[in-house]
Design a protein around this motif. Structure first.
Motif, PDB file in Angstrom:
ATOM      1  N   ASP A  26       0.825  -1.202   0.000  1.00 48.20           N
ATOM      2  CA  ASP A  26       0.000   0.000   0.000  1.00 48.20           C
ATOM      3  C   ASP A  26       0.864   1.260   0.000  1.00 48.20           C
ATOM      4  OD1 ASP A  26      -2.288  -1.424  -0.094  1.00 48.20           O
ATOM      5  OD2 ASP A  26      -2.604  -1.448   2.070  1.00 48.20           O
ATOM      6  N   ARG A  27       1.944   1.216   0.798  1.00 48.68           N
ATOM      7  CA  ARG A  27       2.826   2.392   0.840  1.00 48.68           C
ATOM      8  C   ARG A  27       3.584   2.564  -0.462  1.00 48.68           C
ATOM      9  NH1 ARG A  27       4.787   4.003   6.445  1.00 48.68           N
ATOM     10  NH2 ARG A  27       3.024   3.330   7.690  1.00 48.68           N
ATOM     11  N   LEU A  28       3.984   1.437  -1.047  1.00 43.03           N
ATOM     12  CA  LEU A  28       4.758   1.489  -2.280  1.00 43.03           C
ATOM     13  C   LEU A  28       3.927   2.106  -3.408  1.00 43.03           C
ATOM     14  CD1 LEU A  28       7.575   0.655  -2.987  1.00 43.03           C
ATOM     15  CD2 LEU A  28       6.732  -1.549  -3.733  1.00 43.03           C
ATOM     16  N   LYS A  29       2.637   1.842  -3.385  1.00 43.25           N
ATOM     17  CA  LYS A  29       1.771   2.401  -4.418  1.00 43.25           C
ATOM     18  C   LYS A  29       1.688   3.915  -4.302  1.00 43.25           C
ATOM     19  CE  LYS A  29      -1.895  -0.135  -3.864  1.00 43.25           C
ATOM     20  NZ  LYS A  29      -3.153  -0.879  -3.952  1.00 43.25           N
ATOM     21  N   GLU A  30       1.757   4.407  -3.057  1.00 42.66           N
ATOM     22  CA  GLU A  30       1.657   5.855  -2.841  1.00 42.66           C
ATOM     23  C   GLU A  30       2.959   6.564  -3.138  1.00 42.66           C
ATOM     24  OE1 GLU A  30       0.540   6.058   1.186  1.00 42.66           O
ATOM     25  OE2 GLU A  30      -1.399   5.117   0.836  1.00 42.66           O
ATOM     26  N   GLY A  31       4.021   5.829  -3.329  1.00 43.12           N
ATOM     27  CA  GLY A  31       5.337   6.440  -3.507  1.00 43.12           C
ATOM     28  C   GLY A  31       6.163   6.052  -2.301  1.00 43.12           C
ATOM     29  N   MET A  88       3.444  -3.686 -10.492  1.00 38.26           N
ATOM     30  CA  MET A  88       4.422  -2.673 -10.120  1.00 38.26           C
ATOM     31  C   MET A  88       5.365  -2.312 -11.272  1.00 38.26           C
ATOM     32  SD  MET A  88       3.329  -2.291  -7.142  1.00 38.26           S
ATOM     33  CE  MET A  88       4.405  -1.279  -6.194  1.00 38.26           C
ATOM     34  N   LEU A  89       5.730  -3.278 -12.088  1.00 41.65           N
ATOM     35  CA  LEU A  89       6.720  -3.011 -13.130  1.00 41.65           C
ATOM     36  C   LEU A  89       6.094  -2.823 -14.512  1.00 41.65           C
ATOM     37  CD1 LEU A  89       9.508  -5.572 -12.180  1.00 41.65           C
ATOM     38  CD2 LEU A  89       9.249  -3.245 -11.391  1.00 41.65           C
ATOM     39  N   GLY A  90       4.933  -3.426 -14.717  1.00 43.50           N
ATOM     40  CA  GLY A  90       4.307  -3.363 -16.028  1.00 43.50           C
ATOM     41  C   GLY A  90       3.596  -2.035 -16.230  1.00 43.50           C
ATOM     42  N   GLY A  91       3.353  -1.686 -17.479  1.00 46.38           N
ATOM     43  CA  GLY A  91       2.692  -0.425 -17.783  1.00 46.38           C
ATOM     44  C   GLY A  91       1.198  -0.594 -17.939  1.00 46.38           C
ATOM     45  N   LYS A  92       0.584   0.418 -18.490  1.00 47.29           N
ATOM     46  CA  LYS A  92      -0.872   0.385 -18.685  1.00 47.29           C
ATOM     47  C   LYS A  92      -1.269  -0.732 -19.646  1.00 47.29           C
ATOM     48  CE  LYS A  92      -2.843   4.624 -17.283  1.00 47.29           C
ATOM     49  NZ  LYS A  92      -1.668   5.332 -16.766  1.00 47.29           N
ATOM     50  N   ASP A  93      -0.388  -1.014 -20.605  1.00 46.82           N
ATOM     51  CA  ASP A  93      -0.729  -2.046 -21.584  1.00 46.82           C
ATOM     52  C   ASP A  93      -0.393  -3.447 -21.097  1.00 46.82           C
ATOM     53  OD1 ASP A  93      -1.523  -0.090 -23.315  1.00 46.82           O
ATOM     54  OD2 ASP A  93       0.506   0.178 -24.129  1.00 46.82           O
TER      55      ASP A  93
END
Lengths: 282, 285
Positions: free
Chosen positions: A248-253, B228-233
């Motif tokens: 959750d934190r990683l998503k926020e930056g 986390m690593l992949g883009g929108k596509d």
């Protein structure tokens, strides 16, 4: 391509270089995570602003260290609790499974063994949603029947524990079965001849023999549970275990706080792994 | 069975049956039942294949499904190609202490949570990351380069995450290959390539199969790395399952997606076992 077969110098150099590159690739992400835990900046990235311990011990904003960050500490506690429950449960069931498959011949044994392996080939997310769906069906059924709302069947720690237990048990079973297969049955028979009951023989002879495997399985189960993400993600309620809290934190930056947590995680799990290796060697 | 072994048998069978029944079999049946119903109005459901129809006709869903499958196969192939020479080196070229140390080094990254590994790649590849800075420093780029959020970054992460599960079975099978067999291959006039093709690879087949199965499963079921690593596509099928379940609360469609993923992985695992004439017990057990 073995040392006794002569190869050209060039080939050996290229091959050695490739292997070296591979290990660099393995080490690189973990190294940068560890190094940036000490960056005196709000971001775990270049430029390097100097060395600091603040992300571990800092008490003031904006650099609150791991040991003063309540949310993270609570998540670590939650994860440890879940992992301990999962480890205990899965090793108990793993042991009974090992005895069942090792000691008894019965119809449907082969089928049951394949079923036992299945959780390993079911994607973690699917395991998670199937348990989510079933527990909610159960909760709704109970509500319709008795107007009782069983909170435990809604997403939360119990479901997280059950979800992780559902596949970690397979691994515990495999580890313990492997050791039980090496056991010399005549030792148990000797105990029986000397007047022990079956239960006493198992407790004093077989279980001590299995102990290294059981402790190994406890540690492996604990680590797998602590690191589990996919199954947990689908079943988590308001108490987030560490991996979910970090996600959750990683998503926020991210701030180097996450690096510091990660570094501690790395140290913790290597320490546990080391304990297992030493224990098994003894 | 005599009476007391019968009691023991039942006592040992109970936990197994409870575990498999309550946590694996019944939940999957329930998930299937949810996936074949359609919501007519509040609290009213009807059995229908509408969810599957939706999943198979909506281009986005279908495309994501096949993309996930193809990319997972690709990730498995890349992992195998990268891991094989390294495993061979550890099993056959390195000796004694060095062998043990290299093998341990392969294991270490995987004692660490997948989240941490993915985080490491984010630090390396993002716009302000190390690789971008390195490229600028070397004069290969004159402004920050964003390397995250595309298929290549995702592939790097997927391969990294499942590397161990390829290396360990490969090293184990390659270690059991006797050096003298390889020597014999050379003595009989084989070249490096023909020895590899006719002796080493066939011998390593069991390890290759179990490594590929596990890596494929892990890639297919991965959620973190594509997110986390992949883009929108680079939408991954697991992300769609998560979205339907948690974000949209459309459990019927989510369950159908889950079931499709399960079928896809079972078919591919079964196919791989079938192709190589092995059983699940040998490969996993």
């Amino acid at each position: 391509m073995i040392p006794t077969i002569p190869q050209s110098r060039g080939f050996r150099l290229i091959y050695g270089g490739y292997v070296l590159l591979f290990f660099l690739y393995l080490a690189l992400p973990l190294t940068v995570v560890a190094v940036f835990a000490f960056n005196d900046s709000q971001f775990p990235s270049l430029p390097w602003e100097g060395f600091t311990w603040n992300w571990f011990f800092g008490e003031d904003r904006p650099q609150i260290g791991v040991f003063h960050e309540r949310g993270i500490l609570r998540a670590v506690g939650t994860s440890a609790f879940v992992a301990a429950c999962v480890a205990l449960l899965s090793v108990c069931v793993g042991t009974t499974n090992a005895f069942l498959f090792n000691r008894y011949e019965f119809r449907g044994k082969g089928l049951l063994y394949v079923l036992m392996l299945l959780p390993l080939v079911i994607p973690g997310i699917v395991l998670g949603i199937s348990i989510l769906v079933f527990s909610s069906t159960l909760a709704n059924g109970i509500w319709d029947l008795a107007q009782m709302d069983i909170q435990a069947l809604r997403p939360g720690l119990l479901l997280v524990i059950l979800g992780q237990f559902s596949f970690i048990t397979t691994i515990a079973t495999l580890v313990i079965t492997a050791r039980l297969q090496k056991f010399d049955r005549t030792l148990e028979e000797a105990a029986l001849n000397l007047g022990a009951t079956r239960l006493v023989a198992v407790r004093t002879i077989t279980i001590p023999f299995l102990m290294p495997a059981m402790i190994g399985a406890v540690v492996v189960a604990f680590l797998m549970s602590f690191e589990n993400f996919n199954t947990t993600l689908m079943l988590v309620g308001s108490d987030a275990p560490l991996t979910i809290a970090m996600f959750d934190r990683l998503k926020e930056g991210s701030t180097p706080l996450l690096n510091a947590v990660s570094l501690l995680l790395m140290l913790g799990s290597s320490l546990l792994a080391l304990v297992v290796i030493l224990f098994q060697r003894r | 069975m005599r009476a007391h072994t019968r009691i023991g048998f039942i006592l040992l069978l109970t936990p197994l049956v409870l575990w498999l029944g309550l946590l694996i079999i019944i939940p999957h049946i329930d998930m299937f039942l949810i996936s074949i119903r359609e919501r007519i109005s509040f609290g009213v459901y009807e059995t229908s294949l509408a969810q599957y129809e939706k999943a198979l006709t909506e281009p986005l869903y279908l495309r994501t499904f096949w993309r996930t499958a193809v990319m997972s196969v690709l990730a498995t192939a890349i992992t195998l190609v990268i891991a094989f020479p390294v495993s061979y080196y550890i099993a056959k070229m390195a000796k004694g202490r060095l062998q043990q140390v290299l093998f341990m080094l392969c294991l270490i990254p995987f004692y660490v949570s997948e989240l941490v590994r993915t985080f490491g790649w984010m630090i390396l590849l993002r716009e302000t990351g190390l690789v971008s800075n390195l490229l600028q420093w070397a004069g290969l780029a004159d402004q920050p380069v964003e390397m995250l959020y595309n298929d290549a970054a995702m592939m790097v992460g997927l391969v990294y995450t499942s590397m161990l599960f390829m290396v360990v079975p490969l090293v184990t099978t390659l270690e059991s290959l006797d050096d003298s067999v390889i020597e014999a291959g050379y003595d009989l006039g084989g070249s490096g390539l023909s020895v590899l093709r006719e002796i080493i690879v066939p011998h390593a087949m069991p390890g290759i199969v179990s490594g590929c199965i596990v890596v494929f499963m892990l890639s297919l079921g991965n959620y973190l790395t594509p997110t986390m690593l992949g883009g929108k596509d680079s939408l991954w099928f697991t992300e769609m399952i998560y979205n339907q379940f948690i974000v949209r609360s459309n459990w019927e469609l989510g369950a159908a997606f889950g079931f499709m993923l399960l079928v896809l992985s079972s078919v591919i695992v079964w196919g791989m076992l079938r192709l190589t004439g092995r059983t699940l017990q040998e490969t996993m057990g």
